[in-house]
Scaffold this active site. Structure first.
Site, mmCIF file in Angstrom:
data_model
loop_
_atom_site.group_PDB
_atom_site.id
_atom_site.type_symbol
_atom_site.label_atom_id
_atom_site.label_comp_id
_atom_site.label_asym_id
_atom_site.label_seq_id
_atom_site.Cartn_x
_atom_site.Cartn_y
_atom_site.Cartn_z
ATOM 1 C CB ALA A 129 32.500 53.593 72.792
ATOM 2 N NE ARG A 274 7.460 15.918 57.125
ATOM 3 C CZ ARG A 274 6.746 15.504 56.072
ATOM 4 N NH1 ARG A 274 6.329 14.244 56.002
ATOM 5 N NH2 ARG A 274 6.436 16.349 55.113
ATOM 6 C CD GLU A 374 31.033 40.086 75.356
ATOM 7 O OE1 GLU A 374 32.051 40.274 76.027
ATOM 8 O OE2 GLU A 374 30.018 40.785 75.467
ATOM 9 C CB THR A 376 31.865 42.116 64.782
ATOM 10 O OG1 THR A 376 33.111 42.735 64.413
ATOM 11 C CG2 THR A 376 30.893 43.179 65.291
#
Length: 388
Positions: A129, A274, A374, A376
């Site tokens: 579930a 960088r 919560e 998909t």
């Protein structure tokens, strides 16, 4: 329409950002590696008075608007997504549900504790579930003396499972006339304390991301819950659960937004430090395009999250229509944005993005769950479609 944050929102953002950067940053790496819940950090956080923002003032709460709640979760997740979901479950799924459906007596007993330093959790899911929330197998039966409900079953995927003191937990009451007649018949919400007889914390999950957030099973073996601890009405728990998910999806969307913002900032900073071929990589066209797209996606997610939070507030304050569609849209878009931005951040850092020395590796792992829990992303699309 005014998109400017008010002074209170700015103050809250600065307060939480300061806490996150100075208190959470030094311990994140260790907690992530050891899967240690942020209990000590929580004790410092409660000193800010933000743990009771969804509780009423007469019960020790410090109510704030729903956009403030989203900002707090966003700022926590910008640094530490594990702490963000620890907090979101406490204020959203547990405290907000108690505020909306609890009796005065229940609030006096439990809201006052949750407004202190005790931790709240929420337990709906089971092995069979999760997405199908109506398919609960956990059972509750009224005791012979009528003073308790006796709960039996195994709950799964419980955030704050081992850390919490108070749980909003769902089971099906077998004595209810709708039990067996309707798919969610008999579903009832209970307030359960960790100290209750027959309650124990089981397996702790070993997760890909949000590893400092404890996710556990809960074992109910003839767990005795007083009848006074039924939250709302017996048999009306499914509606309470769905309403709680509407609210909490905005919190997960805010968590995803914070992850995306944190990953973007780390990539932006690195790209200006960088150098290759005699200039910072941020000045190379491809990296510039990446950063521009990332910033745009984050800002679009932010607008959806705040719009959903505003819709939620209007629903409870002014009786506006329910915010299910807005919550699902925000969760869907922000979750996908978190994953996409975190992946781009890893790519910008190259080999450094793949090691734990830089935070984008952790953001990448933490982002994935925002597309799953919560509801998909597939479930969010179904919810949205029903409103179209």
């Amino acid at each position: 329409m005014d998109f400017t944050e008010n002074e209170e929102h700015q103050m809250i953002r600065e307060l939480v950002r300061d806490f996150a950067e100075n208190t959470l940053t030094p311990t994140i790496e260790h907690r992530d590696k050891t899967q240690t819940p942020p209990i000590e950090e929580w004790q410092e956080f409660v000193e800010l008075g933000l743990q009771g923002i969804t509780l009423e003032e007469q019960y020790g709460g410090n109510p704030l608007d729903d956009i403030s709640e989203a900002i707090i979760i966003e700022e926590l997740a910008r640094v530490d997504p594990s702490f963000a979901v620890f907090y979101a479950v406490h204020v959203g799924l547990c405290c907000k549900t108690l505020t909306l459906h609890g009796t005065d007596e229940q609030k006096q007993r439990y809201a006052t504790r949750l407004a202190g330093n005790e931790v709240g959790a929420y337990s709906l899911s089971e092995a069979g579930a999760g997405t199908d929330a109506a398919a609960l197998s956990c059972k509750a039966k009224l005791s012979d003396d009528g003073q308790h409900y006796i709960l039996n079953g195994l709950k799964m995927w419980v955030t704050n499972g081992a850390s919490a003191d108070i749980y909003v937990l769902f089971a099906k009451v077998v004595d209810h006339p709708d039990y067996g007649n309707k798919k969610h018949g008999g579903t009832t919400a209970f307030i359960v304390e960790k100290s209750f007889e027959g309650f124990s914390v089981g397996k702790k999950e070993d997760k890909l991301g949000i590893r400092s957030s404890d996710t556990c099973t809960l074992e109910l073996n003839d767990c005795k819950v007083p009848v006074d601890n039924v939250l709302g009405e017996v048999g009306k728990g499914f509606g309470i659960a769905m309403n709680a998910l509407d609210n909490s999806r905005i919190g997960i969307a805010a968590q995803a937004l914070g992850i995306a913002q944190g990953a973007f900032e780390a990539a932006h900073k690195y790209a200006h430090e960088r150098e290759t071929f005699g200039k910072p990589i941020a000045h190379h066209q491809m990296i510039t395009a990446y950063l521009s797209d990332m910033a745009t996606q984050v800002e679009a997610a932010r607008l959806l999250v705040y719009k959903a939070a505003f819709a939620k507030q209007m629903h409870y304050e002014q009786g506006a229509p329910r915010h299910s569609k807005e919550a699902s849209m925000a969760k869907l878009f922000a979750g996908d944005t978190a994953m996409w931005v975190a992946e781009r951040a890893v790519q910008i850092l190259g080999g450094y993005g793949y090691v734990t020395e830089f935070p984008v590796e952790r953001f990448f792992r933490d982002a994935k769950i925002t597309q799953i829990y919560e509801g998909t992303q597939e479930v969010q699309r179904l919810v949205i479609a029903r409103h179209l």
